[in-house]
Design a protein around this motif. Structure first.
Motif, PDB file in Angstrom:
ATOM      1  N   GLU A  62       0.921  -1.364   0.048  1.00 35.47           N
ATOM      2  CA  GLU A  62       0.065   0.076  -0.055  1.00 35.47           C
ATOM      3  C   GLU A  62       0.826   1.232   0.062  1.00 35.47           C
ATOM      4  N   ALA A  65       2.424   1.544  -3.441  1.00 37.81           N
ATOM      5  CA  ALA A  65       1.188   2.172  -4.412  1.00 37.81           C
ATOM      6  C   ALA A  65       1.255   3.722  -4.316  1.00 37.81           C
ATOM      7  N   THR A  66       0.953   3.770  -2.825  1.00 30.76           N
ATOM      8  CA  THR A  66       0.558   5.318  -2.795  1.00 30.76           C
ATOM      9  C   THR A  66       2.012   6.149  -3.204  1.00 30.76           C
ATOM     10  N   LEU A  68       3.835   5.546  -5.625  1.00 28.19           N
ATOM     11  CA  LEU A  68       4.022   5.609  -7.195  1.00 28.19           C
ATOM     12  C   LEU A  68       2.868   6.669  -7.591  1.00 28.19           C
ATOM     13  N   ARG A  69       1.751   6.618  -7.065  1.00 23.78           N
ATOM     14  CA  ARG A  69       0.484   7.568  -7.461  1.00 23.78           C
ATOM     15  C   ARG A  69       1.262   8.878  -7.242  1.00 23.78           C
ATOM     16  N   ASP A  70       1.803   9.148  -6.004  1.00 21.02           N
ATOM     17  CA  ASP A  70       2.346  10.606  -5.820  1.00 21.02           C
ATOM     18  C   ASP A  70       3.409  10.821  -6.764  1.00 21.02           C
ATOM     19  N   ALA A  72       3.719   9.604  -9.827  1.00 22.69           N
ATOM     20  CA  ALA A  72       3.140  10.052 -10.992  1.00 22.69           C
ATOM     21  C   ALA A  72       2.422  11.460 -11.322  1.00 22.69           C
ATOM     22  N   ALA A  73       2.101  11.738 -10.050  1.00 27.05           N
ATOM     23  CA  ALA A  73       1.301  13.108  -9.923  1.00 27.05           C
ATOM     24  C   ALA A  73       2.219  14.378  -9.992  1.00 27.05           C
TER      25      ALA A  73
END
Length: 136
Positions: A62, A65-66, A68-70, A72-73
């Motif tokens: 988790e 994943a967080t 990687l999302r950060d 990407a943004a």
């Protein structure tokens, strides 16, 4: 795993009698990268509530994943001065330096060309042979 099937609710592992069986750590850890609590079998959720090691592994996924999302943004900007520094590189090197490198490594370049030529020739021969066999 004789007598076991994967035909229960949500592809839930079941025994031959149709009773749900508990998942093992190896099974749970294999499914963790794609884990979403609402989509997985009750036995996986049960295992995660009772197994500290698997729950810790889930927390790591988790966090990953967080992150990687950060990532990407986040906007990526090149450092200031990078473009002028890259443009200046060829101007700093002179032709003699490049020529000297090629002369010092001519055997390696010649060997590379010979290997490439042999590969192209072999591919052409193989392709012709394959076509002849397919036509026959």
């Amino acid at each position: 795993m004789a007598g076991r099937d994967r035909g229960g609710l949500n592809n839930e592992p079941v025994t031959a009698t149709g009773r749900e069986r508990d998942m093992r750590c190896a099974e749970v850890r294999a499914a963790l990268p794609a884990y979403e609590a609402q989509e997985h079998a009750p036995s996986m959720r049960r295992h995660l509530t009772g197994c500290h090691a698997c729950r810790t592994q889930l927390e790591r996924y988790e966090m990953l994943a967080t992150g990687l999302r950060d990532l990407a943004a986040a906007p990526l900007e090149p450092p200031t001065g990078l473009l002028p520094a890259l443009v200046a590189i060829p101007a700093e090197n002179n032709f003699r330096g490049v020529r000297g490198h090629v002369v010092r490594n001519r055997l390696a370049y010649a060997g590379g060309l010979a290997v490439a030529a042999a590969g192209i020739t072999g591919a052409a021969l193989l392709r012709g042979r394959t076509r002849r066999l397919a036509a026959a």
